[in-house]
Design a protein around this motif. Structure first.
Motif, PDB file in Angstrom:
ATOM      1  N   TYR A  99     -61.548  54.762  32.765  1.00 15.17           N
ATOM      2  CA  TYR A  99     -60.362  55.227  33.494  1.00 15.17           C
ATOM      3  C   TYR A  99     -60.617  55.267  34.995  1.00 15.17           C
ATOM      4  CZ  TYR A  99     -57.389  58.726  35.710  1.00 15.17           C
ATOM      5  OH  TYR A  99     -56.569  59.394  36.589  1.00 15.17           O
ATOM      6  N   LYS A 100     -61.760  55.838  35.386  1.00 12.36           N
ATOM      7  CA  LYS A 100     -62.074  55.990  36.801  1.00 12.36           C
ATOM      8  C   LYS A 100     -62.206  54.635  37.485  1.00 12.36           C
ATOM      9  CE  LYS A 100     -63.061  58.803  40.218  1.00 12.36           C
ATOM     10  NZ  LYS A 100     -62.108  59.831  40.682  1.00 12.36           N
ATOM     11  N   GLY A 101     -62.951  53.725  36.849  1.00  4.89           N
ATOM     12  CA  GLY A 101     -63.132  52.398  37.437  1.00  4.89           C
ATOM     13  C   GLY A 101     -61.827  51.639  37.541  1.00  4.89           C
ATOM     14  N   THR A 102     -61.021  51.683  36.477  1.00  4.65           N
ATOM     15  CA  THR A 102     -59.732  50.987  36.476  1.00  4.65           C
ATOM     16  C   THR A 102     -58.793  51.560  37.521  1.00  4.65           C
ATOM     17  OG1 THR A 102     -59.996  50.599  34.092  1.00  4.65           O
ATOM     18  CG2 THR A 102     -57.798  50.257  35.026  1.00  4.65           C
ATOM     19  N   ARG A 103     -58.752  52.877  37.622  1.00  2.00           N
ATOM     20  CA  ARG A 103     -57.863  53.539  38.580  1.00  2.00           C
ATOM     21  C   ARG A 103     -58.248  53.207  40.020  1.00  2.00           C
ATOM     22  NH1 ARG A 103     -57.565  58.347  41.481  1.00  2.00           N
ATOM     23  NH2 ARG A 103     -55.452  59.168  41.734  1.00  2.00           N
ATOM     24  N   GLU A 104     -59.554  53.239  40.305  1.00  2.00           N
ATOM     25  CA  GLU A 104     -60.012  52.953  41.673  1.00  2.00           C
ATOM     26  C   GLU A 104     -59.732  51.502  42.057  1.00  2.00           C
ATOM     27  OE1 GLU A 104     -61.088  55.065  43.923  1.00  2.00           O
ATOM     28  OE2 GLU A 104     -60.873  56.734  42.536  1.00  2.00           O
ATOM     29  N   ILE A 105     -59.918  50.576  41.116  1.00  2.00           N
ATOM     30  CA  ILE A 105     -59.596  49.171  41.396  1.00  2.00           C
ATOM     31  C   ILE A 105     -58.101  49.017  41.659  1.00  2.00           C
ATOM     32  CG2 ILE A 105     -59.457  46.860  40.377  1.00  2.00           C
ATOM     33  CD1 ILE A 105     -62.102  47.388  39.011  1.00  2.00           C
ATOM     34  N   TYR A 106     -57.287  49.711  40.869  1.00  2.00           N
ATOM     35  CA  TYR A 106     -55.835  49.664  41.064  1.00  2.00           C
ATOM     36  C   TYR A 106     -55.459  50.174  42.445  1.00  2.00           C
ATOM     37  CZ  TYR A 106     -50.967  51.126  40.776  1.00  2.00           C
ATOM     38  OH  TYR A 106     -49.642  51.327  41.051  1.00  2.00           O
ATOM     39  N   ASN A 114     -55.685  54.686  51.942  1.00  2.00           N
ATOM     40  CA  ASN A 114     -55.373  55.664  52.985  1.00  2.00           C
ATOM     41  C   ASN A 114     -54.735  56.919  52.413  1.00  2.00           C
ATOM     42  OD1 ASN A 114     -56.355  53.923  54.931  1.00  2.00           O
ATOM     43  ND2 ASN A 114     -54.364  52.956  55.261  1.00  2.00           N
ATOM     44  N   GLN A 115     -53.864  56.688  51.417  1.00  2.00           N
ATOM     45  CA  GLN A 115     -53.207  57.832  50.785  1.00  2.00           C
ATOM     46  C   GLN A 115     -54.236  58.707  50.065  1.00  2.00           C
ATOM     47  OE1 GLN A 115     -50.108  56.739  48.041  1.00  2.00           O
ATOM     48  NE2 GLN A 115     -49.883  58.804  47.263  1.00  2.00           N
ATOM     49  N   THR A 116     -55.206  58.029  49.385  1.00  2.17           N
ATOM     50  CA  THR A 116     -56.240  58.779  48.676  1.00  2.17           C
ATOM     51  C   THR A 116     -57.083  59.594  49.630  1.00  2.17           C
ATOM     52  OG1 THR A 116     -56.329  57.000  47.058  1.00  2.17           O
ATOM     53  CG2 THR A 116     -58.167  58.560  47.059  1.00  2.17           C
ATOM     54  N   LEU A 195     -66.918  45.059  42.615  1.00  4.22           N
ATOM     55  CA  LEU A 195     -67.997  44.745  41.677  1.00  4.22           C
ATOM     56  C   LEU A 195     -68.622  46.028  41.130  1.00  4.22           C
ATOM     57  CD1 LEU A 195     -69.450  42.283  40.493  1.00  4.22           C
ATOM     58  CD2 LEU A 195     -71.148  42.501  42.315  1.00  4.22           C
ATOM     59  N   ALA A 196     -68.860  47.002  42.008  1.00  2.00           N
ATOM     60  CA  ALA A 196     -69.438  48.279  41.579  1.00  2.00           C
ATOM     61  C   ALA A 196     -68.505  48.999  40.608  1.00  2.00           C
ATOM     62  CB  ALA A 196     -69.722  49.158  42.793  1.00  2.00           C
ATOM     63  N   LEU A 197     -67.214  48.968  40.899  1.00  2.00           N
ATOM     64  CA  LEU A 197     -66.238  49.592  40.005  1.00  2.00           C
ATOM     65  C   LEU A 197     -66.189  48.866  38.659  1.00  2.00           C
ATOM     66  CD1 LEU A 197     -63.393  50.272  42.590  1.00  2.00           C
ATOM     67  CD2 LEU A 197     -64.734  51.992  41.390  1.00  2.00           C
ATOM     68  N   SER A 198     -66.346  47.550  38.705  1.00  2.00           N
ATOM     69  CA  SER A 198     -66.384  46.774  37.459  1.00  2.00           C
ATOM     70  C   SER A 198     -67.607  47.163  36.630  1.00  2.00           C
ATOM     71  CB  SER A 198     -66.418  45.272  37.765  1.00  2.00           C
ATOM     72  OG  SER A 198     -65.283  44.879  38.509  1.00  2.00           O
ATOM     73  N   PHE A 199     -68.725  47.431  37.317  1.00  2.00           N
ATOM     74  CA  PHE A 199     -69.922  47.899  36.617  1.00  2.00           C
ATOM     75  C   PHE A 199     -69.655  49.218  35.907  1.00  2.00           C
ATOM     76  CE2 PHE A 199     -72.871  45.574  39.821  1.00  2.00           C
ATOM     77  CZ  PHE A 199     -72.602  44.372  39.179  1.00  2.00           C
ATOM     78  N   LEU A 200     -68.915  50.110  36.591  1.00  2.00           N
ATOM     79  CA  LEU A 200     -68.584  51.397  35.972  1.00  2.00           C
ATOM     80  C   LEU A 200     -67.775  51.198  34.693  1.00  2.00           C
ATOM     81  CD1 LEU A 200     -67.641  53.775  38.936  1.00  2.00           C
ATOM     82  CD2 LEU A 200     -69.770  53.685  37.629  1.00  2.00           C
ATOM     83  N   ILE A 201     -66.841  50.245  34.738  1.00  2.00           N
ATOM     84  CA  ILE A 201     -66.035  49.953  33.543  1.00  2.00           C
ATOM     85  C   ILE A 201     -66.923  49.420  32.426  1.00  2.00           C
ATOM     86  CG2 ILE A 201     -64.161  48.537  32.616  1.00  2.00           C
ATOM     87  CD1 ILE A 201     -62.881  48.610  35.390  1.00  2.00           C
ATOM     88  N   LEU A 202     -67.838  48.514  32.771  1.00  2.00           N
ATOM     89  CA  LEU A 202     -68.771  47.970  31.783  1.00  2.00           C
ATOM     90  C   LEU A 202     -69.633  49.073  31.174  1.00  2.00           C
ATOM     91  CD1 LEU A 202     -70.174  44.591  33.180  1.00  2.00           C
ATOM     92  CD2 LEU A 202     -68.984  44.966  31.017  1.00  2.00           C
ATOM     93  N   ILE A 203     -70.149  49.949  32.040  1.00  2.00           N
ATOM     94  CA  ILE A 203     -70.978  51.064  31.559  1.00  2.00           C
ATOM     95  C   ILE A 203     -70.159  51.991  30.671  1.00  2.00           C
ATOM     96  CG2 ILE A 203     -72.284  53.107  32.287  1.00  2.00           C
ATOM     97  CD1 ILE A 203     -72.954  51.493  34.873  1.00  2.00           C
ATOM     98  N   GLY A 204     -68.881  52.154  31.020  1.00  3.09           N
ATOM     99  CA  GLY A 204     -67.987  52.959  30.191  1.00  3.09           C
ATOM    100  C   GLY A 204     -67.854  52.385  28.789  1.00  3.09           C
ATOM    101  N   PHE A 205     -67.654  51.061  28.700  1.00  6.25           N
ATOM    102  CA  PHE A 205     -67.565  50.410  27.388  1.00  6.25           C
ATOM    103  C   PHE A 205     -68.897  50.509  26.634  1.00  6.25           C
ATOM    104  CE2 PHE A 205     -63.819  48.059  29.128  1.00  6.25           C
ATOM    105  CZ  PHE A 205     -62.923  48.440  28.139  1.00  6.25           C
TER     106      PHE A 205
END
Length: 256
Positions: A99-106, A114-116, A195-205
């Protein structure tokens, strides 16, 4: 005896650093939402909490073993699983990382950075506390494999606890030294952030698959296996090498 202790300490320290990369990536992503000073503070506190969590787990080994025992079993013709506290923690941790990785990529793709940053202002103590709580929870998830692997590798070695604790402390000190540099490199290059966020998604799976595996889940008479960690680390290393080459080529084009 001394050579055996030193070799075990060296190997275990290197292993702790490799297993701690997950922590550094996650903390780096969170720290980028804050000003540099606050982000650096978050990284230091987060890594120190990781060290404390691992040492606590080592001294609560009996409790750690109890967490691996099933407390609820589901059995049917085509499906069976045995849930434990460990499998639930791994499952929830994996879902959170996906969730975190997907949300941050989005957010990056949609241009809401900037909003974040505005929402999580430097004076926002609640934002800092929220980030710290997330880090502590992920530390708990990552500490399982770290400690269980360390115990397995030093089984039968004299001064086992001393070796494990020393390796954890040395590994965290090394990560503290290089954490800011890693965070700076990631924040400097947008492609590395994705790429780092994609790693988080991979680690999540990976965590999700491991949770299903340790639950002894059987579907249609087939035992569900965990995603191979060696393969995951190879994919991460290979991706980083390719990205490093791309960044090098990009910098040469700018010079030319």
């Amino acid at each position: 005896m001394i050579p055996e202790i030193l070799s075990a300490l060296l190997i275990l320290t290197l292993l702790e650093i490799v297993l701690g990369i997950d922590n550094i990536v996650f903390i780096s992503i969170l720290s980028q939402k804050f000003p540099k000073k606050t982000g650096n503070q978050l990284m230091r506190v987060g890594l120190l909490m990781a060290m404390v969590t691992r040492i606590l787990f080592l001294f609560m080994l009996l409790w750690l073993n109890q967490m691996q025992r099933p407390f609820y079993t589901v059995e049917s013709t085509n499906f069976s699983t045995s849930l434990s506290v460990k499998s639930l923690i791994l499952l929830l941790g994996g879902i959170f990382l996906v969730y975190k990785g997907t949300r941050e990529i989005y957010l990056k793709v949609e241009g809401h950075q900037n909003q974040t940053k505005h929402v999580q202002s430097p004076t926002g103590k609640s934002a800092f506390t929220t980030a710290l709580v997330q880090i502590v929870l992920i530390d708990v998830v990552f500490s399982f494999d770290s400690i269980l692997t360390a115990i397995g590798m030093t089984s039968g070695v004299e001064y086992q606890n001393f070796i494990i604790i020393t390796s954890i402390i040395v590994a965290i000190i090394i990560m503290l030294v290089y954490a800011n540099k890693i965070s700076h490199i990631i924040s400097k290059h947008p492609s590395l952030q994705v790429l780092a966020l994609s790693f988080l998604i991979l680690i999540g799976f990976l965590l999700i698959s491991e949770a299903i595996h340790v639950s002894n889940t059987i579907v249609l008479d087939t035992h569900v296996n965990a995603m191979p960690k060696g393969l995951l680390y190879f994919v991460i290393a290979f991706s980083l090498i390719v990205e490093a080459i791309n960044l090098k080529l990009g910098s040469r084009k700018k010079i030319n």
